[in-house]
Write an enzyme that holds these catalytic residues in place. Sequence first.
Site, short mmCIF file in Angstrom:
data_model
loop_
_atom_site.label_atom_id
_atom_site.label_comp_id
_atom_site.label_asym_id
_atom_site.label_seq_id
_atom_site.Cartn_x
_atom_site.Cartn_y
_atom_site.Cartn_z
N ALA A 1 90.83 31.64 52.43
CA ALA A 1 91.41 30.27 52.70
C ALA A 1 90.53 29.26 53.54
O ALA A 1 91.20 28.12 53.54
CB ALA A 1 92.84 30.52 53.42
N ALA B 1 91.44 35.91 42.56
CA ALA B 1 90.59 34.72 42.72
C ALA B 1 89.24 34.77 43.01
O ALA B 1 88.65 33.71 42.77
CB ALA B 1 91.42 34.19 44.23
N GLY B 2 88.78 36.01 43.35
CA GLY B 2 87.28 36.03 43.38
C GLY B 2 86.28 35.74 42.16
O GLY B 2 85.65 34.99 42.01
N ASP B 3 87.13 36.48 40.83
CA ASP B 3 86.43 36.26 39.86
C ASP B 3 86.73 34.87 39.17
O ASP B 3 85.91 34.34 38.69
CB ASP B 3 87.03 37.33 38.64
CG ASP B 3 87.11 38.78 39.12
OD1 ASP B 3 85.94 39.08 39.57
OD2 ASP B 3 87.85 39.49 38.86
#
Length: 361
Positions: free
Chosen positions: A222, A272-274
Amino acid sequence: MVTFLPSHPGRLADVPAFTRTIGGAESNVACALAAAGHPVKWISRVGSDGFGDHLVEAIGAYGVDTSAVRRDAAGRPTGIYFRTATDRSTTAHEVAYYRAGSAASAMSPRTMDRAALWSGRVLHLSGITAALSDDCRALMRELSERRPGRPLLSFDVNHRPALWREATGPDSGPRVLLDLARGADLVFVGDDEAAQLWDLHSPEAVRAALPEPAVLVVKAGADGATAFVRDTAGGVRGTGTGTGTGTGSGTGTDTVTSVPALAVDVVAPVGAGDAFAAGFLSATLRDLPTAARLRHGHLMAAAVLTDAGDVCVPPARAHADRLAALDDAAWGALRLGPGWTGTATGTAADGATRQESVPTT
């Protein structure tokens, strides 16, 4: 691999039912890039089973070329995993992997087609693959060697401790993932991963430990992301559409760019990382400036965070470009919620109130 999403929050032991969908770091990135309008080929191995059929069909439905996917003829199954609905970074998050002996674990320098792997402008790899087997580690080590003609090599560390529990010595997670990152042209790593793997606690410390990649992106959830882009005498290497054939010497001066993350009404805190990697790669393929690449990464991550699955339909390119071009104040005030990817004019595609807040001046 096939992912099973929980029907309700809670411990795996308490979830009464799961929904089948697709998962896997590399295939997630492939689907997101294809949905964003890029030609993408997914290269892997799946079982000669129904789950393998589902994976190939579902990934292909996003527009991904699956012609290089091989079916295992030795009876190895397609990998699957179950997870809870909680954030992966919290202690409440549970994952049950069933990947030992899977078809993907049989990937090796002998079973994978080098020509297919080198056929694109970018080859994207994940540290998860290296954790699956000795053969997979051998393949990843070979692909991370700097050789003439190699495409730009993108590597997401993607540390999954549960997959590395039995690996020790030179095959331990910290050692293998550091070596693979050093062989890449573009590296994505979370600040939490760097702390857990290598006891590194700032973006600058990560860069000092990884001077070789032309581009290093350190993600802070975040709090945003920071990109280190190496400037060399011949220009910025490894950040556009050229090959990744540099020496990886780490010489040159970095340009450092940080972009804050967006405020998001989270539906599911996984994937979210991918998605960030896909957004950054999409902007890289379009040769956009570094700040725009980071913003597109954040936008793609927000698309997944506001959806229940690990993969979702990204915003239309024009919509994403408009948001990425906001001034710093407007970007900082932006808040995205469920349905935002389906709207660019004030209402969602189904007529629902738009969950995107952009300040007016």
